[in-house]
Write an enzyme that holds these catalytic residues in place. Structure first.
Site, mmCIF file in Angstrom:
data_model
loop_
_atom_site.group_PDB
_atom_site.id
_atom_site.type_symbol
_atom_site.label_atom_id
_atom_site.label_comp_id
_atom_site.label_asym_id
_atom_site.label_seq_id
_atom_site.Cartn_x
_atom_site.Cartn_y
_atom_site.Cartn_z
ATOM 1 N N CYS A 1 0.822 -1.213 0.000
ATOM 2 C CA CYS A 1 0.000 0.000 0.000
ATOM 3 C C CYS A 1 0.857 1.264 0.000
ATOM 4 O O CYS A 1 0.653 2.163 -0.806
ATOM 5 C CB CYS A 1 -0.931 -0.004 1.211
ATOM 6 S SG CYS A 1 -1.962 1.480 1.321
ATOM 7 N N CYS B 1 -1.518 1.636 -3.049
ATOM 8 C CA CYS B 1 -2.565 2.639 -2.844
ATOM 9 C C CYS B 1 -2.046 4.072 -2.773
ATOM 10 O O CYS B 1 -2.572 4.968 -3.445
ATOM 11 C CB CYS B 1 -3.325 2.361 -1.551
ATOM 12 S SG CYS B 1 -3.455 0.647 -1.063
ATOM 13 N N LYS C 1 -0.131 5.398 -5.987
ATOM 14 C CA LYS C 1 -1.110 5.404 -7.083
ATOM 15 C C LYS C 1 -2.099 6.546 -6.917
ATOM 16 O O LYS C 1 -2.426 7.242 -7.882
ATOM 17 C CB LYS C 1 -1.840 4.076 -7.119
ATOM 18 C CG LYS C 1 -2.923 3.969 -8.188
ATOM 19 C CD LYS C 1 -3.730 2.708 -8.008
ATOM 20 C CE LYS C 1 -4.499 2.738 -6.699
ATOM 21 N NZ LYS C 1 -5.229 1.480 -6.428
ATOM 22 N N TYR D 1 -9.488 -3.392 -11.174
ATOM 23 C CA TYR D 1 -9.360 -1.997 -10.736
ATOM 24 C C TYR D 1 -7.983 -1.417 -11.039
ATOM 25 O O TYR D 1 -7.870 -0.241 -11.418
ATOM 26 C CB TYR D 1 -9.705 -1.875 -9.248
ATOM 27 C CG TYR D 1 -8.678 -2.419 -8.283
ATOM 28 C CD1 TYR D 1 -7.722 -1.596 -7.711
ATOM 29 C CD2 TYR D 1 -8.667 -3.771 -7.925
ATOM 30 C CE1 TYR D 1 -6.778 -2.082 -6.835
ATOM 31 C CE2 TYR D 1 -7.730 -4.272 -7.043
ATOM 32 C CZ TYR D 1 -6.788 -3.423 -6.496
ATOM 33 O OH TYR D 1 -5.852 -3.921 -5.619
ATOM 34 N N GLU E 1 -7.611 1.875 -13.320
ATOM 35 C CA GLU E 1 -7.041 3.070 -12.693
ATOM 36 C C GLU E 1 -5.849 3.588 -13.488
ATOM 37 O O GLU E 1 -5.751 4.791 -13.776
ATOM 38 C CB GLU E 1 -6.633 2.753 -11.260
ATOM 39 C CG GLU E 1 -7.824 2.605 -10.324
ATOM 40 C CD GLU E 1 -7.458 2.102 -8.948
ATOM 41 O OE1 GLU E 1 -8.270 2.277 -8.030
ATOM 42 O OE2 GLU E 1 -6.365 1.513 -8.789
ATOM 43 N N GLY F 1 -4.028 -9.222 -11.970
ATOM 44 C CA GLY F 1 -4.306 -9.805 -10.667
ATOM 45 C C GLY F 1 -3.067 -9.944 -9.804
ATOM 46 O O GLY F 1 -1.938 -9.735 -10.256
ATOM 47 N N ALA G 1 -13.474 1.001 -3.714
ATOM 48 C CA ALA G 1 -13.469 2.067 -4.721
ATOM 49 C C ALA G 1 -12.505 1.733 -5.840
ATOM 50 O O ALA G 1 -11.554 0.980 -5.669
ATOM 51 C CB ALA G 1 -13.087 3.407 -4.088
ATOM 52 N N HIS H 1 -27.604 21.152 0.049
ATOM 53 C CA HIS H 1 -27.654 21.708 -1.306
ATOM 54 C C HIS H 1 -26.797 22.972 -1.419
ATOM 55 O O HIS H 1 -26.758 23.773 -0.483
ATOM 56 C CB HIS H 1 -29.107 22.047 -1.652
ATOM 57 C CG HIS H 1 -29.291 22.600 -3.014
ATOM 58 N ND1 HIS H 1 -29.238 21.822 -4.146
ATOM 59 C CD2 HIS H 1 -29.509 23.872 -3.428
ATOM 60 C CE1 HIS H 1 -29.439 22.587 -5.207
ATOM 61 N NE2 HIS H 1 -29.601 23.831 -4.795
ATOM 62 N N GLU I 1 -26.162 15.104 -2.192
ATOM 63 C CA GLU I 1 -27.600 15.232 -1.910
ATOM 64 C C GLU I 1 -28.445 14.292 -2.764
ATOM 65 O O GLU I 1 -29.583 13.962 -2.405
ATOM 66 C CB GLU I 1 -28.073 16.665 -2.115
ATOM 67 C CG GLU I 1 -28.101 17.136 -3.547
ATOM 68 C CD GLU I 1 -28.634 18.567 -3.684
ATOM 69 O OE1 GLU I 1 -29.759 18.826 -3.228
ATOM 70 O OE2 GLU I 1 -27.901 19.397 -4.253
#
Length: 447
Positions: free
Chosen positions: A43, A48, A51, A178, A182, A262, A341, A436, A441
């Site tokens: 990471c 992570c 990146k 991902y 990315e 992978g 994410a 708002h 929202e």
């Protein structure tokens, strides 16, 4: 503990290993941690963190373009890869130092050598030194998978991508997950011609089908080329670059090939068999709910177990292990409703069941969506549309899944994931007054 050099010996100083070592030491255990690369693991060193910094850097390409519609006269902009690369690597070095300091401040002995298991309580270091421990924790993470095709040595993985001497003009990315998507977005924003090849016809297959379809549409509209149902056949060096051959499509000539196919558990050569530690067909350490392997004195956390390959999960596993084994506070990780994410352009975020998974579980579901353009995109003249999707249990309207693609989706979803984890209903969202104007929202205005 009498008879052993250490109470705990951790192999691998990534997120899970560092947390386990630090907390165990705080509970009073005598702890050592061995790492043959840098403290921080995937990471921090090659995943992570660096990146995400590249993602931030890539976003400026669109932001600088859009700025003109907001009255900014920025002049001609240019991108200098070595500046970003070196600054990112500098931050990695800083974090490596911070992790090292944290371990040392808790009294953890850091051994910058490879460690191999030689028995249920024994290990051998690269220097030849042999040590013993009452408990051994394997936290060696995972390693990028490289396809076994002729010429594969000419490609790189996510390990090397942060060290490129120069930005390629043309890059081919192999993979549909991902990491592939990315980096496709990152390199595209850095003005590379990007081609992504995938062996199936589906990208990001663990995400909701509507979200991944929207991601594909936006990426193609930006100019990223996709070659689906393409199995890599060979890589050949040619004048000026690489020639990559694949099934069902014509060969592609590029300057760089990135494998994002992978990650496999990093257990090769660890000597786990000497202690009777069982692994699965992919090399992952088999563990129970307490992270204990088939050998009672050896545990494993993080990607090496192949349970959920996410940094926050590894950290929780390391914490639970330390509290249970040394803190007198038994605990287990809850793997339900883990948010995730994809830091693509735009990003994707999700928690809970996809619509398809929910239908398989409940038979029927209620689905609410909002398909809209972010206010910023409207003024900038950018046609990109965000999509938010809520999946609910049919009888109670309990929210069982939230799926989003659009600017800041991961930042928005983190808070919304609490509501899904808590088992709230759509009515709870409807009863909440909208903030708002904001993109978030839309979550309380879904129809």
């Amino acid at each position: 503990m009498a008879g052993y050099d250490y109470d705990l010996f951790v192999i691998g100083a990534g997120s899970g290993g560092v947390r386990a070592a630090r907390v165990s030491a705080a509970h009073g255990a005598k702890v050592a941690i061995a790492e043959d690369h840098q403290v921080g693991g995937t990471c921090v060193i090659r995943g992570c963190v660096p990146k995400k910094l590249l993602v931030y850097g890539a976003h400026f390409a669109e932001d600088l373009h859009d700025a003109a519609k907001f009255g900014w006269r920025t002049g001609e902009a240019s991108f200098h890869w070595p500046t970003l690369r070196d600054n990112v690597l500098g931050e990695v070095r800083r974090l490596n130092g911070a992790y090292t300091t944290t371990l040392e401040s808790h009294g953890v002995e850091i051994i910058l050598e490879r460690a191999v298991v030689t028995g249920p309580h024994s290990l051998k270091l690269f220097s030849g030194r042999e040590v013993t421990a009452k408990i051994i924790l394997v936290a060696t993470g995972a390693w990028p998978h490289v396809p076994d095709v002729p010429g594969a040595e000419h490609g790189i993985t996510s390990n090397e991508v942060f060290h490129l001497p120069e930005m390629p003009r043309r890059i081919l990315i192999s993979g549909g997950g991902y990491i592939a998507n990315e980096f496709a977005g990152i390199f595209h924003e850095f003005s590379c011609k990007v081609t992504l090849i995938n062996r199936s016809d589906t990208i990001l297959r663990s995400y909701d089908s509507q979200i991944r379809d929207r991601s594909l549409q936006i990426s193609m509209a930006k100019g990223i080329a996709f070659r689906m149902n393409a199995e890599l056949e060979s890589v050949e060096k040619v004048p000026g670059g690489l020639k990559v051959s694949m099934t069902n499509h014509a060969p592609v000539e590029v300057d760089q090939l990135l494998f994002a196919t992978g990650r496999v558990p990093n257990t090769a050569g660890l000597g786990l068999e000497s202690a009777g530690v069982e692994t699965d067909v992919k090399g992952a350490v088999k563990v129970d709910a307490d992270s204990r392997s088939s050998c009672a004195s050896i545990f494993a956390v993080g990607d090496v177990t192949n349970r959920v390959q996410l940094t926050p999960v590894a950290i929780r596993e390391g914490q639970a292990f330390a509290d249970t084994q040394f803190g007198g506070k038994p605990g287990r990780v809850d793997y339900d409703c883990i948010p995730s994410a994809v830091f693509s352009h735009p990003p994707i975020a999700a928690v809970g069941l996809t619509e398809s998974e929910a239908r398989q579980k409940y038979g029927s579901v209620r689905v609410y969506t909002s398909d809209f353009r972010a206010m910023k995109n409207v003024l900038a003249g950018r046609n990109e549309r965000a999509l938010y999707k809520m999946v609910c249990e049919p009888e109670t309207d309990r929210v069982v899944g939230l799926h989003m693609i659009g600017p800041d989706a991961p930042e928005i979803l983190q808070a919304a994931a609490v509501a899904v984890k808590a088992g709230l209903t759509k009515q709870a969202f409807d009863d909440t007054v909208a903030l708002h104007p904001s993109m978030a929202e839309e979550l309380v205005l879904l129809k």
